[in-house]
Design a protein around this motif. Structure first.
Motif, PDB file in Angstrom:
ATOM      1  N   SER A 244       0.784  -1.238   0.000  1.00 54.57           N
ATOM      2  CA  SER A 244       0.000   0.000   0.000  1.00 54.57           C
ATOM      3  C   SER A 244       0.811   1.280   0.000  1.00 54.57           C
ATOM      4  O   SER A 244       0.345   2.308  -0.460  1.00 54.57           O
ATOM      5  CB  SER A 244      -0.942   0.019   1.203  1.00 54.57           C
ATOM      6  OG  SER A 244      -1.830  -1.064   1.103  1.00 54.57           O
ATOM      7  N   PHE A 245       2.011   1.219   0.562  1.00 52.77           N
ATOM      8  CA  PHE A 245       2.810   2.449   0.541  1.00 52.77           C
ATOM      9  C   PHE A 245       4.293   2.138   0.627  1.00 52.77           C
ATOM     10  O   PHE A 245       4.694   1.004   0.935  1.00 52.77           O
ATOM     11  CB  PHE A 245       2.323   3.448   1.606  1.00 52.77           C
ATOM     12  CG  PHE A 245       2.972   3.396   2.948  1.00 52.77           C
ATOM     13  CD1 PHE A 245       3.733   4.479   3.399  1.00 52.77           C
ATOM     14  CD2 PHE A 245       2.809   2.301   3.777  1.00 52.77           C
ATOM     15  CE1 PHE A 245       4.319   4.454   4.653  1.00 52.77           C
ATOM     16  CE2 PHE A 245       3.389   2.278   5.034  1.00 52.77           C
ATOM     17  CZ  PHE A 245       4.147   3.351   5.479  1.00 52.77           C
ATOM     18  N   LEU A 246       5.107   3.127   0.306  1.00 57.29           N
ATOM     19  CA  LEU A 246       6.551   2.930   0.190  1.00 57.29           C
ATOM     20  C   LEU A 246       7.185   2.373   1.470  1.00 57.29           C
ATOM     21  O   LEU A 246       8.183   1.667   1.416  1.00 57.29           O
ATOM     22  CB  LEU A 246       7.233   4.255  -0.171  1.00 57.29           C
ATOM     23  CG  LEU A 246       7.203   4.663  -1.647  1.00 57.29           C
ATOM     24  CD1 LEU A 246       7.716   6.084  -1.807  1.00 57.29           C
ATOM     25  CD2 LEU A 246       8.027   3.705  -2.506  1.00 57.29           C
ATOM     26  N   GLY A 247       6.570   2.673   2.614  1.00 53.57           N
ATOM     27  CA  GLY A 247       7.095   2.226   3.891  1.00 53.57           C
ATOM     28  C   GLY A 247       7.176   0.709   4.003  1.00 53.57           C
ATOM     29  O   GLY A 247       7.903   0.177   4.841  1.00 53.57           O
ATOM     30  N   GLU A 248       6.419  -0.010   3.170  1.00 54.74           N
ATOM     31  CA  GLU A 248       6.420  -1.477   3.239  1.00 54.74           C
ATOM     32  C   GLU A 248       7.521  -2.109   2.396  1.00 54.74           C
ATOM     33  O   GLU A 248       7.645  -3.336   2.358  1.00 54.74           O
ATOM     34  CB  GLU A 248       5.066  -2.015   2.765  1.00 54.74           C
ATOM     35  CG  GLU A 248       3.909  -1.660   3.677  1.00 54.74           C
ATOM     36  CD  GLU A 248       2.569  -2.027   3.045  1.00 54.74           C
ATOM     37  OE1 GLU A 248       2.435  -3.139   2.510  1.00 54.74           O
ATOM     38  OE2 GLU A 248       1.664  -1.181   3.064  1.00 54.74           O
ATOM     39  N   LEU A 249       8.302  -1.294   1.673  1.00 58.38           N
ATOM     40  CA  LEU A 249       9.308  -1.862   0.770  1.00 58.38           C
ATOM     41  C   LEU A 249      10.617  -2.198   1.496  1.00 58.38           C
ATOM     42  O   LEU A 249      11.211  -1.355   2.145  1.00 58.38           O
ATOM     43  CB  LEU A 249       9.611  -0.905  -0.388  1.00 58.38           C
ATOM     44  CG  LEU A 249       8.474  -0.551  -1.356  1.00 58.38           C
ATOM     45  CD1 LEU A 249       9.041   0.133  -2.596  1.00 58.38           C
ATOM     46  CD2 LEU A 249       7.700  -1.776  -1.788  1.00 58.38           C
ATOM     47  N   SER A 250      11.060  -3.433   1.341  1.00 57.73           N
ATOM     48  CA  SER A 250      12.358  -3.877   1.866  1.00 57.73           C
ATOM     49  C   SER A 250      13.456  -3.307   0.968  1.00 57.73           C
ATOM     50  O   SER A 250      13.167  -2.795  -0.114  1.00 57.73           O
ATOM     51  CB  SER A 250      12.427  -5.401   1.818  1.00 57.73           C
ATOM     52  OG  SER A 250      12.360  -5.806   0.459  1.00 57.73           O
ATOM     53  N   SER A 251      14.740  -3.452   1.371  1.00 55.80           N
ATOM     54  CA  SER A 251      15.810  -2.921   0.514  1.00 55.80           C
ATOM     55  C   SER A 251      15.841  -3.621  -0.839  1.00 55.80           C
ATOM     56  O   SER A 251      16.138  -3.003  -1.853  1.00 55.80           O
ATOM     57  CB  SER A 251      17.184  -3.019   1.155  1.00 55.80           C
ATOM     58  OG  SER A 251      17.143  -3.564   2.406  1.00 55.80           O
ATOM     59  N   GLY A 252      15.504  -4.909  -0.866  1.00 56.42           N
ATOM     60  CA  GLY A 252      15.453  -5.639  -2.134  1.00 56.42           C
ATOM     61  C   GLY A 252      14.410  -5.047  -3.062  1.00 56.42           C
ATOM     62  O   GLY A 252      14.645  -4.849  -4.260  1.00 56.42           O
ATOM     63  N   LEU A 253      13.253  -4.741  -2.508  1.00 53.02           N
ATOM     64  CA  LEU A 253      12.170  -4.157  -3.315  1.00 53.02           C
ATOM     65  C   LEU A 253      12.513  -2.733  -3.751  1.00 53.02           C
ATOM     66  O   LEU A 253      12.175  -2.308  -4.849  1.00 53.02           O
ATOM     67  CB  LEU A 253      10.863  -4.172  -2.527  1.00 53.02           C
ATOM     68  CG  LEU A 253      10.140  -5.529  -2.498  1.00 53.02           C
ATOM     69  CD1 LEU A 253       9.099  -5.559  -1.401  1.00 53.02           C
ATOM     70  CD2 LEU A 253       9.474  -5.819  -3.837  1.00 53.02           C
ATOM     71  N   LEU A 254      13.201  -1.986  -2.884  1.00 53.79           N
ATOM     72  CA  LEU A 254      13.607  -0.617  -3.246  1.00 53.79           C
ATOM     73  C   LEU A 254      14.552  -0.665  -4.437  1.00 53.79           C
ATOM     74  O   LEU A 254      14.464   0.148  -5.358  1.00 53.79           O
ATOM     75  CB  LEU A 254      14.295   0.077  -2.070  1.00 53.79           C
ATOM     76  CG  LEU A 254      13.394   0.499  -0.909  1.00 53.79           C
ATOM     77  CD1 LEU A 254      14.238   1.029   0.238  1.00 53.79           C
ATOM     78  CD2 LEU A 254      12.378   1.547  -1.345  1.00 53.79           C
ATOM     79  N   PHE A 255      15.454  -1.643  -4.427  1.00 54.77           N
ATOM     80  CA  PHE A 255      16.392  -1.785  -5.535  1.00 54.77           C
ATOM     81  C   PHE A 255      15.640  -2.113  -6.824  1.00 54.77           C
ATOM     82  O   PHE A 255      15.878  -1.512  -7.875  1.00 54.77           O
ATOM     83  CB  PHE A 255      17.437  -2.874  -5.230  1.00 54.77           C
ATOM     84  CG  PHE A 255      18.409  -3.051  -6.360  1.00 54.77           C
ATOM     85  CD1 PHE A 255      19.441  -2.141  -6.538  1.00 54.77           C
ATOM     86  CD2 PHE A 255      18.258  -4.085  -7.276  1.00 54.77           C
ATOM     87  CE1 PHE A 255      20.325  -2.273  -7.609  1.00 54.77           C
ATOM     88  CE2 PHE A 255      19.139  -4.230  -8.345  1.00 54.77           C
ATOM     89  CZ  PHE A 255      20.178  -3.320  -8.511  1.00 54.77           C
ATOM     90  N   ALA A 256      14.697  -3.054  -6.726  1.00 53.51           N
ATOM     91  CA  ALA A 256      13.921  -3.460  -7.906  1.00 53.51           C
ATOM     92  C   ALA A 256      13.098  -2.289  -8.456  1.00 53.51           C
ATOM     93  O   ALA A 256      12.956  -2.124  -9.667  1.00 53.51           O
ATOM     94  CB  ALA A 256      13.010  -4.631  -7.555  1.00 53.51           C
ATOM     95  N   LEU A 257      12.581  -1.454  -7.546  1.00 46.79           N
ATOM     96  CA  LEU A 257      11.806  -0.281  -7.973  1.00 46.79           C
ATOM     97  C   LEU A 257      12.699   0.717  -8.695  1.00 46.79           C
ATOM     98  O   LEU A 257      12.360   1.209  -9.776  1.00 46.79           O
ATOM     99  CB  LEU A 257      11.152   0.379  -6.739  1.00 46.79           C
ATOM    100  CG  LEU A 257      10.475   1.720  -6.960  1.00 46.79           C
ATOM    101  CD1 LEU A 257       9.295   1.596  -7.926  1.00 46.79           C
ATOM    102  CD2 LEU A 257       9.976   2.317  -5.634  1.00 46.79           C
ATOM    103  N   GLY A 258      13.866   1.006  -8.119  1.00 45.44           N
ATOM    104  CA  GLY A 258      14.801   1.945  -8.735  1.00 45.44           C
ATOM    105  C   GLY A 258      15.240   1.446 -10.110  1.00 45.44           C
ATOM    106  O   GLY A 258      15.327   2.216 -11.067  1.00 45.44           O
ATOM    107  N   GLU A 259      15.462   0.152 -10.193  1.00 46.15           N
ATOM    108  CA  GLU A 259      15.934  -0.448 -11.439  1.00 46.15           C
ATOM    109  C   GLU A 259      14.887  -0.308 -12.560  1.00 46.15           C
ATOM    110  O   GLU A 259      15.206   0.112 -13.673  1.00 46.15           O
ATOM    111  CB  GLU A 259      16.203  -1.929 -11.160  1.00 46.15           C
ATOM    112  CG  GLU A 259      16.931  -2.647 -12.259  1.00 46.15           C
ATOM    113  CD  GLU A 259      17.096  -4.131 -11.930  1.00 46.15           C
ATOM    114  OE1 GLU A 259      16.147  -4.759 -11.399  1.00 46.15           O
ATOM    115  OE2 GLU A 259      18.187  -4.652 -12.200  1.00 46.15           O
ATOM    116  N   ILE A 260      13.642  -0.587 -12.245  1.00 51.29           N
ATOM    117  CA  ILE A 260      12.611  -0.550 -13.297  1.00 51.29           C
ATOM    118  C   ILE A 260      12.311   0.908 -13.687  1.00 51.29           C
ATOM    119  O   ILE A 260      12.106   1.222 -14.859  1.00 51.29           O
ATOM    120  CB  ILE A 260      11.346  -1.355 -12.876  1.00 51.29           C
ATOM    121  CG1 ILE A 260      10.545  -1.756 -14.126  1.00 51.29           C
ATOM    122  CG2 ILE A 260      10.486  -0.626 -11.877  1.00 51.29           C
ATOM    123  CD1 ILE A 260       9.538  -2.869 -13.890  1.00 51.29           C
TER     124      ILE A 260
END
Ligand SMILES: [Zn+2]
Ligand SMILES: [Zn+2]
Length: 330
Positions: A244-260
């Motif tokens: 639901s919001f950015l606060g739920e993103l782990s570092s792995g997910l943050l990396f995947a988001l930045g990459e895409i």
């Protein structure tokens, strides 16, 4: 033949009107290029820290600092500080309670600038893996910081890139405005989400994953040109899991988001060069019903009388065609 397309789950429409096959080069006039990139006297540049209000958060080598009094942190990677001309300010006192019929509420809130690099001409599409995932972490941290405030109901996180997209500074930066009210666009979506059997974003994700509008995906995110696209080359990025919001993103997910996100910006750059665009996060931290999404809106067309009168956008490039260009197929 034009087509009136309905939004996935709202009673909203757009018109896909490809009277003639528009190629990316047909938009040359709307693309920057001639805009000067003036780093002289830029207050966001590394070394000019005194020229902005003291920073609320300064990221340096993976650690977070804050400016104290007149002392400024130097040699930073990312720097966040209050906007000098804030739309909303914490100085206004916000009433303990107010009714939905209140016509005037003091302009309480927070307006922050997030400088994405100390280097003036740096572009997100050229960020290294460390830089792009670092920026996503800053996004997450700053959203969480304001979401924790008891009087804040919504955090708008966005980037204006290029004058046509509303940027007054050409140094790379994003902005965040924390509001004491939930915006109507989100409330409208929430009503439709509550009416549906299943999260409509989870449903549209399944549909777009196998559609010609899919541009790319990684393990955690999908990027596609939405069936309901209001402007040429609009792109939505959604997490595959219901988040639901950015606060739920782990570092792995943050990396995947930045990459895409970086991949899409690289595709834009390949097709258009210096494209004016906005990217905006849609998210909610007060309920888990919402599905986080990031939307990229290139500013290649102008909303005119018809759009302002009806809220219906005429888009001259179909999302199917846009996806094909962004995938590098044409
Ligand atoms: Zn600068
Ligand atoms: Zn969902």
């Amino acid at each position: 033949m034009s087509e009136i397309r309905k939004h996935y789950f709202l009673h909203e429409y757009c018109i896909i009107a490809e009277e003639r096959a528009k190629r990316p080069s047909d938009f040359a006039g709307a693309v920057r290029g001639s805009e000067k990139n003036d780093s002289e006297n830029c207050v966001f540049c590394g070394g000019n820290e005194e020229k902005t209000p003291p920073a609320t958060a300064v990221y340096k080598n993976g650690e977070v600092f804050a400016d104290t009094g007149e002392k400024r942190v130097r040699n930073w990677d990312f720097r966040c500080f209050p906007n000098l001309y804030p739309a909303l300010s914490p100085a206004s006192s916000f009433p303990e309670s107010f009714g939905k019929k209140s016509e005037v509420i003091p302009g309480f809130g927070f307006h922050e600038v997030i400088v994405e690099s100390p280097v003036h001409g740096k572009k997100l599409e050229d960020f290294s893996d460390t830089e792009i995932s670092g920026l996503m972490k800053v996004y997450r941290d700053r959203v969480c910081h304001y979401a924790a405030h008891e009087k804040i109901s919504y955090v708008s996180l966005f980037k204006n890139s290029g004058k046509a997209a509303g940027a007054s500074q050409d140094h790379p930066h994003s902005q965040l405005i924390a509001l004491p009210v939930c915006p109507q666009v989100i409330e409208k979506e929430l009503i439709a989400i509550r009416d549906a059997q299943k999260c409509p974003y989870c449903a549209l994700l399944e549909k777009e994953k196998i559609s010609p509008r899919l541009i790319l995906e990684n393990n955690d995110f999908i990027a596609f040109a939405p069936y309901y696209s209001t402007v040429p080359f609009e792109v939505w990025i959604l997490p595959k899991k219901h988040i639901s919001f950015l606060g739920e993103l782990s570092s792995g997910l943050l990396f995947a988001l930045g990459e895409i996100l970086r991949d899409i910006l690289r595709s834009y750059a390949k097709l258009f060069g210096d494209l004016p665009y906005n990217h905006m996060f849609y998210q909610l931290f007060e309920t888990t019903e919402y599905h986080l999404n990031l939307r990229l809106l290139p500013r290649l067309s102008t909303a005119a009388g018809f759009e302002l009168n009806t809220g219906i956008y005429i888009n001259t490039v179909s999302p199917e065609k846009a996806a094909s260009y962004l995938k590098g197929n044409e």
